[in-house]
Design an enzyme around this catalytic site. Structure first.
Site, PDB file in Angstrom:
ATOM      1  N   SER A  52      42.066  50.637  42.644  1.00 51.78           N
ATOM      2  CA  SER A  52      41.471  50.087  41.425  1.00 51.78           C
ATOM      3  C   SER A  52      39.979  50.336  41.365  1.00 51.78           C
ATOM      4  CB  SER A  52      41.738  48.585  41.351  1.00 51.78           C
ATOM      5  OG  SER A  52      41.009  47.983  40.307  1.00 51.78           O
ATOM      6  N   ARG A  72      33.678  37.266  30.261  1.00 57.69           N
ATOM      7  CA  ARG A  72      34.794  36.868  31.114  1.00 57.69           C
ATOM      8  C   ARG A  72      34.373  36.895  32.584  1.00 57.69           C
ATOM      9  NH1 ARG A  72      40.389  40.198  30.789  1.00 57.69           N
ATOM     10  NH2 ARG A  72      39.127  41.635  32.010  1.00 57.69           N
ATOM     11  N   TYR A 106      41.176  39.718  42.949  1.00 61.21           N
ATOM     12  CA  TYR A 106      41.927  40.954  42.711  1.00 61.21           C
ATOM     13  C   TYR A 106      41.223  42.155  43.331  1.00 61.21           C
ATOM     14  CZ  TYR A 106      43.873  44.979  40.249  1.00 61.21           C
ATOM     15  OH  TYR A 106      44.431  46.203  39.944  1.00 61.21           O
TER      16      TYR A 106
END
Length: 332
Positions: free
Chosen positions: A131, A290, A155
């Site tokens: 990622s 966010r 994450y």
């Protein structure tokens, strides 16, 4: 992309974990089109049965319902397999912030189970979804594989740990591994619904329903949006590469250009208005930033070009036109 041009041997037996998900189901479909034997492992936590329903009639496709947190199910999935394309994970930064334990169980413990199962089954190569979140707070632009910062979410930590485990398994057990750091993938079959939907399908759905798209922040955050066919190309290039320098490392998977969210909404309105002129009049609304988001993301794809011959065919505009057409035809 025509994967036949990549010397993909149709005799391969390939396991796609998370094969009912967005990226996984597209991979299964492309591999089957070239005559390969494909096994899908999925527990349908986030994957969807409708993504693979059309494949069930193909005699070279098999579906194994199972969870990567269960080692015995991972071993069963790897039996007789030549290559593993490991896509199974719990994605989403916000989800990991809300529930870090489950994200860790799936993305770290599950990943380790798959590595062990693949090692013991003596698969030829283990290609896995890494990622771009691994770059964390690094302000280096564009992002180069060897320069990362500190992770900004649970994450991101899990995906970095995947890279560390893959590296150790390469060095300790002689496995061939390749990690693919995905940058904001979008395209057909990507779920527009739910609390953790990705930004492009979420915006598309809001616009199609004549709702104002909701942007986190002021819209200046930018991303290297990457169309699904570029991701398929990289997975297959990573799997079949015969260049010894290309294995046991990680690559950025992107197009190499960034677009801010305000521009993205403008493009989506333009393309969707071809189907529904009223969409032109909708304007975005803005909310708070966010938590865990990085402001800007831009990949260098030079390493993938050099070592894997990566040649992405879809820039953002070309990919958006394809994606918008698919959503309009399938979800309107």
């Amino acid at each position: 992309m025509n994967i036949k041009e990549l010397n993909l041997n149709s005799r391969y037996k390939i396991l796609v974990t998370g094969g009912a998900g967005f990226i996984g189901s597209n991979l299964c479909e492309s591999l089957l089109e070239n005559g390969n034997t494909v096994r899908c492992l999925d527990n349908f936590a986030t994957g969807k049965r409708e993504n693979i329903d059309p494949l069930l009639y193909n005699p070279k496709f098999s579906m194994l319902e199972g969870d990567i947190r269960n080692l015995s199910e991972c071993r069963k999935a790897c039996e007789g397999i030549d290559y593993v394309l490991h896509q199974a994970a719990l994605g989403s930064v916000p989800r990991s912030i809300k529930d870090p334990i489950t994200s860790n169980e799936v993305n770290v413990s599950g990943f380790l189970n798959m590595l062990v199962a693949a090692r013991d089954a003596k698969v030829k190569r283990f290609v896995y979804a890494a990622s771009s979140s691994t770059y964390g707070d690094s302000e280096n632009m564009p992002k180069i594989e060897d320069i990362i910062g500190k992770p900004l979410s649970p994450y991101a930590i899990t995906k970095y740990v995947n890279e560390l485990y893959a590296d150790i398994f390469s060095k300790t057990y002689g496995m061939e591994t390749i990690g693919l750091r995905y940058f904001n993938v979008f395209g057909r079959k990507q779920d527009p619904n739910g609390a953790y939907a990705a930004v492009i399908p979420k915006f598309v759905m809001q616009l199609m329903q004549h709702e104002s798209p909701v942007i986190n922040g002021d819209g200046s955050f930018s991303r290297d949006f990457t169309y699904i066919d570029n991701v398929l190309e990289m997975n297959i290039r990573a799997m079949v590469s015969e260049n010894p320098e290309s294995v046991n490392t990680v690559y950025n998977v992107a197009y190499g250009k960034r677009t801010d969210l305000n521009e993205l909404v403008g493009l989506l309105k333009d393309y969707l208005s071809k189907f529904d002129a009223e969409i032109t009049n909708l304007n975005a609304v803005y909310g708070p930033n966010r938590q865990g988001d990085v402001p800007h993301s831009l990949a260098s794809i030079e390493k993938a070009k050099k070592l894997l011959g990566y040649t992405p065919q879809f820039d953002l505009k070309k990919g958006l036109k394809e994606a918008v057409t698919w959503y309009w035809q399938n979800l309107k």
